[in-house]
Design a protein around this motif. Structure first.
Motif, PDB file in Angstrom:
ATOM      1  N   ALA A   3     -12.275   0.547  17.355  1.00  0.00           N
ATOM      2  CA  ALA A   3     -11.696   1.678  16.627  1.00  0.00           C
ATOM      3  C   ALA A   3     -10.995   1.110  15.410  1.00  0.00           C
ATOM      4  O   ALA A   3     -10.541  -0.043  15.435  1.00  0.00           O
ATOM      5  N   PHE A   4     -10.921   1.866  14.356  1.00  0.00           N
ATOM      6  CA  PHE A   4     -10.244   1.330  13.177  1.00  0.00           C
ATOM      7  C   PHE A   4      -9.609   2.433  12.348  1.00  0.00           C
ATOM      8  O   PHE A   4      -9.899   3.624  12.517  1.00  0.00           O
ATOM      9  N   GLY A   5      -8.721   2.022  11.468  1.00  0.00           N
ATOM     10  CA  GLY A   5      -8.142   2.919  10.481  1.00  0.00           C
ATOM     11  C   GLY A   5      -7.833   2.100   9.247  1.00  0.00           C
ATOM     12  O   GLY A   5      -7.637   0.889   9.334  1.00  0.00           O
ATOM     13  N   MET A   6      -7.833   2.746   8.089  1.00  0.00           N
ATOM     14  CA  MET A   6      -7.405   2.069   6.860  1.00  0.00           C
ATOM     15  C   MET A   6      -6.664   3.081   6.008  1.00  0.00           C
ATOM     16  O   MET A   6      -7.005   4.270   5.998  1.00  0.00           O
ATOM     17  N   ALA A   7      -5.643   2.620   5.302  1.00  0.00           N
ATOM     18  CA  ALA A   7      -4.890   3.534   4.448  1.00  0.00           C
ATOM     19  C   ALA A   7      -4.151   2.749   3.380  1.00  0.00           C
ATOM     20  O   ALA A   7      -3.894   1.555   3.535  1.00  0.00           O
ATOM     21  N   SER A   8      -3.804   3.447   2.306  1.00  0.00           N
ATOM     22  CA  SER A   8      -3.074   2.805   1.215  1.00  0.00           C
ATOM     23  C   SER A   8      -2.065   3.786   0.634  1.00  0.00           C
ATOM     24  O   SER A   8      -2.291   4.997   0.644  1.00  0.00           O
ATOM     25  N   HIS A   9      -0.954   3.243   0.164  1.00  0.00           N
ATOM     26  CA  HIS A   9       0.088   4.080  -0.428  1.00  0.00           C
ATOM     27  C   HIS A   9       0.703   3.330  -1.590  1.00  0.00           C
ATOM     28  O   HIS A   9       0.854   2.110  -1.525  1.00  0.00           O
ATOM     29  N   GLN A  10       1.075   4.030  -2.628  1.00  0.00           N
ATOM     30  CA  GLN A  10       1.595   3.312  -3.792  1.00  0.00           C
ATOM     31  C   GLN A  10       3.020   2.822  -3.603  1.00  0.00           C
ATOM     32  O   GLN A  10       3.506   2.019  -4.421  1.00  0.00           O
ATOM     33  N   GLY A  11       3.680   3.257  -2.527  1.00  0.00           N
ATOM     34  CA  GLY A  11       5.066   2.841  -2.322  1.00  0.00           C
ATOM     35  C   GLY A  11       6.006   3.752  -3.102  1.00  0.00           C
ATOM     36  O   GLY A  11       5.593   4.788  -3.612  1.00  0.00           O
ATOM     37  N   LEU A  12       7.273   3.343  -3.180  1.00  0.00           N
ATOM     38  CA  LEU A  12       8.284   4.225  -3.754  1.00  0.00           C
ATOM     39  C   LEU A  12       8.731   3.810  -5.149  1.00  0.00           C
ATOM     40  O   LEU A  12       9.502   4.523  -5.794  1.00  0.00           O
ATOM     41  N   VAL A  13       8.275   2.677  -5.633  1.00  0.00           N
ATOM     42  CA  VAL A  13       8.784   2.146  -6.900  1.00  0.00           C
ATOM     43  C   VAL A  13       7.696   2.060  -7.969  1.00  0.00           C
ATOM     44  O   VAL A  13       7.887   2.472  -9.111  1.00  0.00           O
TER      45      VAL A  13
END
Ligand code: CA
Length: 277
Positions: A3-13
């Motif tokens: 099973a897998f997952g992938m994700a990305s977020h630009q962060g807060l800064v």
């Protein structure tokens, strides 16, 4: 089965996300499950557009290479795939002065039947959680330097210098593990430094042990942001559910998170600043 997952977020800064990630093949059709899978995390380096373009080129080039029919050994697959990505980024950077000097880290993991191999350049990492213990499998291509307080009032800080990246030179040397033993229950984590700079190994372990992969990705991003979110955060989690010749996905992956982006244009590409001390 995995099973897998992938994700990305630009962060807060940061004002945009210069990280990129990919899972190939992108879609799996029931009854026609592919027997090999590629996971890639890349963290772009370069002001303005450069970093974002470099990381996307790395992911896309590895993906294209993955889809070409071949019977290369894992070592040769990695050597050629990274060389192709390096060449493409380097060439692009020479054709547009605004992209000059752009580059990217790249950490990638290949699962073929029940064999795993991986390769990397830079300071994005691959970890394995086995028997409740998190182990970093990659070695960062970095140097740490201390900068004393400056006359302009900047406090003491530690700087991380990336010593190897994709696309910054005509050729690149990669680190490669062509054959990794695999055990049922193993969990692999791919991530950019935006995760491990903010979240301790112990906290990462707890999330990986207590949440399924797709959910773990979002939990890890939440933790990084709760601790400051000073950089883009990208994570991929792969859990080996059972060992069989035909590695299949247990359920569909997390939908691609919006890829955001960018860094302080003043920041020079090889410098990463972290916590003031
Ligand atoms: Ca980063």
């Amino acid at each position: 089965m995995f099973a897998f997952g992938m994700a990305s977020h630009q962060g807060l800064v940061r004002r945009e996300n210069q990280d990129a990630w990919g899972k190939f093949p992108k879609d799996s059709v029931d009854g026609d499950e592919p027997q090999k899978h590629l996971f890639v995390v890349a963290d772009g380096l370069g002001g303005h557009q450069g970093g974002k373009i470099a990381s996307a080129l790395a992911v896309n080039t590895l993906g294209e290479f993955f889809h070409q029919p071949s019977d290369l050994t894992p070592r040769e697959f990695w050597r050629r795939a990274f060389a192709a990505a390096n060449q493409r980024i380097f060439t692009e950077s020479l054709q547009d002065f605004r992209l000059h000097g752009m580059g990217t880290t790249c950490s990638a993991l290949l699962m073929k039947s029940n064999h795993i191999s991986f390769a990397h350049v830079g300071d994005s990492r691959i970890y394995r959680l086995r028997e409740r213990h998190l182990q970093q499998l990659t070695i960062d291509h970095t140097l740490q330097q201390d900068r004393p307080p400056s006359a302009t009032g900047e406090s003491h800080r530690r700087i991380t210098i990336i010593t190897r990246a994709l696309g910054t030179q005509a050729e690149v040397e990669i680190d490669c593990e062509p054959e990794l033993d695999l055990a049922e229950g193993d969990i692999f984590l791919l991530c950019s430094d935006g995760l491990y700079s903010e979240v301790t190994d112990a906290a990462i372990e707890q999330v990986l042990l207590n949440h399924p992969p797709a959910e773990a990705c979002h939990k890890l991003i939440d933790l990084a942001n709760a601790n400051g979110g000073r950089d883009n955060i990208t994570v991929g989690v792969i859990k080996i559910v059972s060992l069989d010749e035909k590695m299949t996905v247990t359920k569909q992956a997390t939908p691609p998170a919006a890829l955001a982006t960018t860094a302080n244009p003043q920041r020079r590409w090889w410098q990463r600043f972290w916590i003031n001390s």
